[in-house]
Write a protein that holds these residues in place. Structure first.
Motif, PDB file in Angstrom:
ATOM      1  N   TYR A   1      47.454  -1.849   9.006  1.00 40.69           N
ATOM      2  CA  TYR A   1      47.938  -2.479  10.230  1.00 40.69           C
ATOM      3  C   TYR A   1      47.725  -1.572  11.421  1.00 40.69           C
ATOM      4  O   TYR A   1      47.568  -0.365  11.276  1.00 40.69           O
ATOM      5  CB  TYR A   1      49.393  -2.937  10.124  1.00 40.69           C
TER       6      TYR A   1
ATOM      7  N   ASP B   1      49.292 -11.714  12.981  1.00 39.10           N
ATOM      8  CA  ASP B   1      49.478 -11.184  14.332  1.00 39.10           C
ATOM      9  C   ASP B   1      50.952 -11.311  14.679  1.00 39.10           C
ATOM     10  O   ASP B   1      51.590 -12.327  14.350  1.00 39.10           O
ATOM     11  CB  ASP B   1      48.662 -11.973  15.354  1.00 39.10           C
TER      12      ASP B   1
ATOM     13  N   GLU C   1      54.257  -9.906  17.615  1.00 40.90           N
ATOM     14  CA  GLU C   1      54.677  -9.274  18.865  1.00 40.90           C
ATOM     15  C   GLU C   1      56.137  -8.877  18.761  1.00 40.90           C
ATOM     16  O   GLU C   1      56.923  -9.563  18.110  1.00 40.90           O
ATOM     17  CB  GLU C   1      54.564 -10.236  20.041  1.00 40.90           C
TER      18      GLU C   1
ATOM     19  N   THR D   1      52.298  -5.067  20.199  1.00 42.97           N
ATOM     20  CA  THR D   1      51.567  -6.075  19.414  1.00 42.97           C
ATOM     21  C   THR D   1      51.165  -5.446  18.092  1.00 42.97           C
ATOM     22  O   THR D   1      51.081  -4.218  17.953  1.00 42.97           O
ATOM     23  CB  THR D   1      50.332  -6.605  20.168  1.00 42.97           C
TER      24      THR D   1
ATOM     25  N   ARG E   1      48.714  -6.219  14.331  1.00 44.08           N
ATOM     26  CA  ARG E   1      47.818  -6.993  13.469  1.00 44.08           C
ATOM     27  C   ARG E   1      47.802  -6.291  12.125  1.00 44.08           C
ATOM     28  O   ARG E   1      47.577  -5.078  12.058  1.00 44.08           O
ATOM     29  CB  ARG E   1      46.409  -7.094  14.013  1.00 44.08           C
TER      30      ARG E   1
END
Length: 174
Positions: free
Chosen positions: A123, A153, A155, A165, A167
């Motif tokens: 990540y 994804d 936030e 943020t 991912r």
């Protein structure tokens, strides 16, 4: 005779897992008395970030949101600070990883009671601004679902401001 392709089989499996997980997960939030994803699916979990059974952990709770993405609320304490009034980046990464893992588990239909599991393969977190030691909201959604993996994804927000943020790629070991 059928002309099903491997992609069709993957799609059918994903659809079935999603249906199964939707049937096992209730929608709600801590304020309306509903149980979180973590409480429903691994009540004895000891994960530092989201394990309900970890008395020293963060005990993050994730809930399906009304508009699709899963949401969680997190209120850090002064013990989670880096600088005065600012949440440590490691704590930000931890809550984002744990919340995203809940979404990935739901997407893949992971059955923890049957001994299935999920691991974070990789990540990235972008810290966009200082995250205050105040009530925060995490929002996460799947962006790519495969047979044994899913990309999420997410936030972390303070009010309307996005503080970080995320991912991540999550994999269900064979």
């Amino acid at each position: 005779m059928t002309n099903a392709t491997p992609a069709d089989a993957v799609g059918a499996r994903i659809e079935q897992r999603t249906t199964n997980m939707a049937q096992r997960t209730t929608t709600g939030s801590p304020t309306d008395g509903q149980r979180s994803f973590q409480d429903l699916h691994f009540p004895d979990g000891t994960c530092f970030g989201c394990g309900p059974a970890n008395a020293n952990g963060l005990r993050l709770k994730s809930f399906p949101g009304p508009d699709g993405p899963m949401v969680a609320e997190f209120t850090p304490t002064p013990a989670h600070q880096a600088a005065e009034g600012v949440v440590c980046g490691g704590i930000v990464g931890t809550v984002l990883d744990c919340h995203a893992a809940a979404v990935a588990s739901a997407e893949l239909g992971i059955d923890f009671a049957a001994g299935e599991g999920l691991v974070t393969k990789t990540y990235t977190v972008d810290l966009l601004r200082a995250t205050p030691v105040e009530a925060l909201t995490l929002v996460a959604r799947a962006v790519d679902v495969r047979t044994r993996s899913v990309t999420i994804d997410a936030e972390l927000r303070h009010g309307d401001e996005v503080c970080a943020t995320f991912r991540g790629l999550f994999v269900a070991p064979t």
